[in-house]
Write a protein that holds these residues in place. Structure first.
Motif, mmCIF file in Angstrom:
data_model
loop_
_atom_site.group_PDB
_atom_site.id
_atom_site.type_symbol
_atom_site.label_atom_id
_atom_site.label_comp_id
_atom_site.label_asym_id
_atom_site.label_seq_id
_atom_site.Cartn_x
_atom_site.Cartn_y
_atom_site.Cartn_z
ATOM 1 N N LEU A 1 0.823 -1.207 0.000
ATOM 2 C CA LEU A 1 0.000 0.000 0.000
ATOM 3 C C LEU A 1 0.856 1.256 0.000
ATOM 4 C CD1 LEU A 1 -2.783 1.312 0.120
ATOM 5 C CD2 LEU A 1 -2.601 1.231 2.605
ATOM 6 N N ASP A 2 1.908 1.283 0.800
ATOM 7 C CA ASP A 2 2.742 2.485 0.820
ATOM 8 C C ASP A 2 3.514 2.645 -0.487
ATOM 9 O OD1 ASP A 2 4.160 0.249 1.538
ATOM 10 O OD2 ASP A 2 5.485 1.275 2.931
ATOM 11 N N GLY A 3 3.833 1.563 -1.167
ATOM 12 C CA GLY A 3 4.480 1.665 -2.469
ATOM 13 C C GLY A 3 3.553 2.255 -3.516
ATOM 14 N N GLY B 1 1.837 6.921 -6.712
ATOM 15 C CA GLY B 1 0.805 7.886 -7.066
ATOM 16 C C GLY B 1 1.232 9.316 -6.809
ATOM 17 N N LEU B 2 1.859 9.549 -5.675
ATOM 18 C CA LEU B 2 2.333 10.897 -5.366
ATOM 19 C C LEU B 2 3.429 11.344 -6.328
ATOM 20 C CD1 LEU B 2 2.416 10.824 -1.473
ATOM 21 C CD2 LEU B 2 0.980 12.263 -2.915
ATOM 22 N N ILE C 1 -4.683 17.480 -10.843
ATOM 23 C CA ILE C 1 -4.717 17.252 -9.396
ATOM 24 C C ILE C 1 -3.522 17.922 -8.726
ATOM 25 C CG2 ILE C 1 -4.467 15.470 -7.616
ATOM 26 C CD1 ILE C 1 -6.113 13.629 -9.445
ATOM 27 N N GLY C 2 -2.348 17.803 -9.331
ATOM 28 C CA GLY C 2 -1.142 18.393 -8.741
ATOM 29 C C GLY C 2 -1.168 19.905 -8.704
ATOM 30 N N ALA D 1 -2.250 20.129 -0.534
ATOM 31 C CA ALA D 1 -2.532 18.782 -0.027
ATOM 32 C C ALA D 1 -1.522 17.762 -0.547
ATOM 33 C CB ALA D 1 -3.943 18.366 -0.440
ATOM 34 N N VAL D 2 -1.099 17.907 -1.789
ATOM 35 C CA VAL D 2 -0.104 16.998 -2.355
ATOM 36 C C VAL D 2 1.239 17.194 -1.664
ATOM 37 C CG1 VAL D 2 1.193 16.445 -4.455
ATOM 38 C CG2 VAL D 2 -1.266 16.777 -4.572
#
Length: 74
Positions: A7-9, A14-15, A51-52, A58-59
């Motif tokens: 999940l963290d990967g 995504g980020l 989104i960015g 928030a990002v």
């Protein structure tokens, strides 16, 4: 190193995709070439760039939180 199948990967991937596309939106040649399509597979990059740029605070907070998690807690 984070594993892509965890999940963290997935969150890190995504980020990084969002941050990279938002940065590339500022480069005119790449913006016309990569981020011109709004639908389909190439539309993912356009949507990540939007989104960015719209949720940049928030990002940024998410990137800092994820970096703290990976460096100190994992």
């Amino acid at each position: 190193m984070t594993n892509v199948y965890s999940l963290d990967g997935i969150l890190v991937f995504g980020l990084m995709l969002i941050c990279t596309c938002a940065y590339l939106k500022k480069v005119p040649r790449i913006n016309n070439w990569l981020l011109s399509e709004k639908k389909g597979v190439w539309g993912v990059f356009y949507k990540a760039a939007i989104i960015g740029t719209r949720l940049h605070i928030a990002v940024a907070i998410s990137c800092l939180t994820m970096a703290f998690y990976i460096v100190f807690l994992k």
